[in-house]
Design an enzyme around this catalytic site. Structure first.
Site, PDB file in Angstrom:
ATOM      1  CG  ASP A 224      -2.248   0.691   0.959  1.00 28.78           C
ATOM      2  OD1 ASP A 224      -2.171   1.876   0.592  1.00 28.78           O
ATOM      3  OD2 ASP A 224      -3.347   0.111   1.126  1.00 28.78           O
ATOM      4  CG  HIS A 247      -0.782   1.531  -3.300  1.00 29.35           C
ATOM      5  ND1 HIS A 247      -2.052   1.237  -2.869  1.00 29.35           N
ATOM      6  CD2 HIS A 247      -0.348   0.422  -3.948  1.00 29.35           C
ATOM      7  CE1 HIS A 247      -2.362  -0.006  -3.239  1.00 29.35           C
ATOM      8  NE2 HIS A 247      -1.357  -0.516  -3.883  1.00 29.35           N
TER       9      HIS A 247
END
Ligand SMILES: *[C@@H]1O[C@H](CO)[C@@H](O)[C@H](O)[C@H]1NC(C)=O
Ligand SMILES: *[C@@H]1O[C@H](CO)[C@@H](O)[C@H](O)[C@H]1NC(C)=O
Ligand SMILES: *[C@@H]1O[C@H](CO)[C@@H](O)[C@H](O)[C@H]1NC(C)=O
Ligand SMILES: *[C@@H]1O[C@H](CO)[C@@H](O)[C@H](O)[C@H]1NC(C)=O
Ligand SMILES: *[C@@H]1O[C@H](CO)[C@@H](O)[C@H](O)[C@H]1NC(C)=O
Length: 407
Positions: A224, A247
């Site tokens: 993430d 991310h």
């Protein structure tokens, strides 16, 4: 004669200095977890031993050290509670702390290793192994309702001041690796985060409701955001960080609640983003909110194969649910992108999508150069990238490719 006198006094001074340092380190008590019954065996529960060593150090009025030697120590879950009597407690870790592989052991507790209400703690070295694989698999392939909701963060520093973390490695956390919340003056350096790119919700370092937080010389590979900044992150300094997979570096998501503290004075400098889904992102829910983002500097970022290198998304609303009118109340202002270079995996390398109710203001780009390489490997097919920009006022651009035009 004079020279001789000088060199001997230097020698005397050096000897005195050595004696003084030896005395200082000798007077610093060391509480080794092995003296409280821990065993370097991942099948023996060392939780109580660790908590005992901590509570001895924490109640000692002298600066002291908690020591974890080499080896793998199984820790069920542990809260290292302050305040302590001294403002200088060192937690020196040469070994690895191993979490329960069975996620139901910690269940919804939310934290595996928690430091709460401490002031003046240094954590040096160590590996935290969250053993998150079973939980990720539950989330990805199992019945979601069977997976614990408040899954576990490897390390949470909460409600604390003056904390330094140096040389720590966090691997395979069940959820966020490191979270800093309700803190003042926390410095992380030489931190390594590793988890597979496919692991869900494994943010590298999360900062929320905290001021004066720095993250430097660190490497983050995870599933993430490498770094995420939530509501109330202020005076944050990020420098020399490599991110990927992951991310990217994100401010947000913000603006889910109406009354929400803003994010301000964030510097992100000299970062590499490699094969990440986003590069530098600001994300707010398309909902009414009194939050804000202001005074952000992104400087010297190198992107390699990043899907969305520069992104402001103020219309975040997965599933189009709970976003009446879809206009974000979060005001985004004074965001500077200086010297951002590299390659994008999607054609639109710069996307500034601000709120129609609260247009962004003071977006400044200088020396931004991004090319489109498509999704294949390598950069054989370098093409011109595109940009899109809506609801942004007062945008200033100098040497920017792709050309950004705001409507
Ligand atoms: C461990 O987690 C449980 C909840 O699962 C909590 O009640 C307990 O206080 C935690 N123990 C420590 C030492 O943090
Ligand atoms: C820590 O405590 C010592 C002794 O009480 C004090 O002299 C020093 O100023 C304190 N340092 C900080 C940073 O609070
Ligand atoms: C961080 O990296 C820079 C550049 O490589 C180096 O000069 C500095 O000493 C490093 N700091 C630490 C604490 O490792
Ligand atoms: C911004 O944050 C940095 C630390 O990241 C701090 O040194 C600086 O004083 C802050 N600036 C303002 C205006 O508060
Ligand atoms: C970024 O990548 C460059 C080139 O590979 C490298 O020299 C530099 O050290 C990297 N910086 C960080 C913060 O990892």
């Amino acid at each position: 004669m004079l020279n001789l006198y000088h060199s001997s006094s230097v020698l005397v001074a050096a000897v005195l200095f050595l004696i003084a340092t030896a005395a200082a380190s000798a007077s610093r008590p060391v509480y080794s977890v092995t003296n409280y019954g821990s065993r370097a065996d991942p099948k023996t529960d060392s939780t109580t031993a660790f908590l005992d060593a901590w509570s001895r150090a924490c109640s000692d009025p002298r600066p002291s050290t908690v020591y974890v030697p080499n080896g793998k120590f199984y820790i069920r879950n542990a809260t290292f509670e302050g305040p302590c009597r001294s403002n200088d407690t060192l937690v020196r870790v040469d070994g690895t702390l191993v979490a329960p592989a069975d996620y139901s052991v910690i269940g919804d507790a939310g934290n595996w290793i928690l430091f709460h209400s401490v002031d003046g703690v240094r954590i040096s070295g160590g590996i935290l192994d969250g053993q998150g694989i079973a939980l990720w698999s539950c989330k990805l392939h199992g019945q979601k309702k069977d997976c614990p909701l408040g899954a576990t963060q490897n390390l949470h520093i909460s409600n604390s001041n003056n904390v330094a973390i140096d040389g720590l490695t966090s691997t395979n956390s069940q959820m966020f690796h490191i979270a800093i919340t309700g803190c003042r003056n926390v410095n992380l350096q030489r931190v390594t985060v590793t988890a597979p790119g496919s692991s869900p919700n494994t943010d590298g370092i999360h900062v929320g409701l905290s001021t004066l937080v720095s993250i430097t010389n660190s490497t983050i590979s995870t599933g993430d955001d490498c770094i995420s900044m939530g509501p109330g992150a202020r005076n944050v300094w990020i420098e020399r960080v490599a991110c990927g997979p992951g991310h990217g570096i994100s401010i947000g998501s913000l603006g889910w609640t109406y009354q929400e503290p803003g994010v301000e004075n964030v510097t992100v400098k000299t970062v590499n983003l490699t094969e990440t889904t986003n590069g530098l992102r600001i994300k707010t829910w398309g909902r009414p909110s009194s939050g804000f983002v202001r005074d952000v500097l992104f400087q010297h970022a190198v992107m390699e194969g990043v899907q969305n290198p520069i992104l402001i998304d103020q219309n975040y609303c997965p599933g189009n649910r709970n976003c009446p009118g879809r206009a974000s109340g979060v005001e985004v202002s004074d965001v500077r992108y200086w010297n951002v270079r590299g390659t994008s995996r999607t054609e639109v390398a710069v996307r500034i999508d601000c709120s129609k109710a609260n247009p962004c203001s003071g977006i400044q780009m200088r020396d931004v150069a991004l090319a489109y390489v498509g999704s294949g490997s390598g950069s054989a097919s370098m093409e011109a990238a595109a940009a899109s920009c809506t609801n942004a006022r007062g945008t200033s651009l100098t040497y920017v490719t792709p050309v950004v035009k705001c409507s």
